[in-house]
Design a protein around this motif. Structure first.
Motif, PDB file in Angstrom:
ATOM      1  N   SER A 162      44.389  63.347  55.479  1.00 21.41           N
ATOM      2  CA  SER A 162      44.014  64.455  54.601  1.00 21.41           C
ATOM      3  C   SER A 162      42.623  64.194  54.058  1.00 21.41           C
ATOM      4  CB  SER A 162      45.025  64.586  53.459  1.00 21.41           C
ATOM      5  OG  SER A 162      44.904  63.480  52.580  1.00 21.41           O
ATOM      6  N   GLY A 217      54.330  59.848  52.430  1.00 26.90           N
ATOM      7  CA  GLY A 217      54.180  61.297  52.413  1.00 26.90           C
ATOM      8  C   GLY A 217      55.037  61.974  53.456  1.00 26.90           C
ATOM      9  N   ASP A 230      50.874  61.538  55.366  1.00 26.86           N
ATOM     10  CA  ASP A 230      49.544  61.653  54.784  1.00 26.86           C
ATOM     11  C   ASP A 230      48.767  60.345  54.766  1.00 26.86           C
ATOM     12  OD1 ASP A 230      50.040  64.336  54.207  1.00 26.86           O
ATOM     13  OD2 ASP A 230      50.929  63.840  52.281  1.00 26.86           O
ATOM     14  N   THR A 290      44.272  57.877  56.578  1.00 25.53           N
ATOM     15  CA  THR A 290      44.691  59.032  55.800  1.00 25.53           C
ATOM     16  C   THR A 290      44.524  60.275  56.661  1.00 25.53           C
ATOM     17  OG1 THR A 290      44.327  60.313  53.784  1.00 25.53           O
ATOM     18  CG2 THR A 290      42.408  59.214  54.696  1.00 25.53           C
TER      19      THR A 290
END
Length: 176
Positions: A127, A107, A111, A125
């Motif tokens: 997010s 990402g 991300d 992660t």
């Protein structure tokens, strides 16, 4: 064959290199090298640091057959002066080996990361997107969503669930 032991100045240099032979160009200071085919049916390639940050380098391909790779092309592989490389398409490899304490980052805003250090493996992660664990056929076995929790067998597949104890391999079993 020609060998030059002094400076050669030219507004254009054409080297007809027989098939199977290589072309070596040594230069103390060159900003662009373009390789163009005589026929118009192929895309041309170029190597340049023009239009890039100082110390960076790109390998370009023309956007159309017979086109100029630098002025009418796109960097297909881009190296920064710090050693980072950016690819403009998919990269295929049989394996990727990273040293300990390095991250594999996905990402544009980091991300998703996979990290290994000694005997610790981590998946991170950045997010609220869920992390899905799939079987070989692509069925979702388990998902984890930050700030929400862990869901096992949400798709209702025939997956059993088992919790092991220190001396009992089947301390808690749910048979799907």
């Amino acid at each position: 064959a020609a060998t030059f032991n002094s400076t050669v100045t030219s507004t254009g240099l054409t080297a007809n290199v027989p098939s199977g032979n290589g072309l070596l160009i040594n230069s103390a200071d060159i900003s662009t090298i373009k390789m163009k085919a005589n026929g118009g049916g192929v895309k041309n390639w170029g190597f340049a640091h023009t239009n890039l940050l100082a110390g960076d380098f790109g390998i370009y391909a023309s956007n159309s057959n017979g086109g100029d790779p630098i002025t009418a092309g796109a960097a297909k592989l881009y190296f920064t002066s710090t050693g980072a490389a950016t690819f403009s398409s998919n990269v295929a490899a049989n394996s990727i080996t990273l040293a300990d304490d390095k991250e594999l980052i996905f990402g544009s805003s980091s991300d998703f990361k996979i990290y290994h250090s000694g005997n610790v493996n981590s998946i991170k992660t950045n997010s609220d997107l869920p992390l899905h664990f799939l079987d070989a056929g692509g069925s979702q076995m388990m998902s984890f969503t930050p700030n929400t929790g862990l869901v096992i067998n949400e798709t209702g597949e025939n997956f059993d669930f088992r919790v092991e104890g220190d001396s009992n391999a089947n301390m808690f079993v749910v048979d799907a």
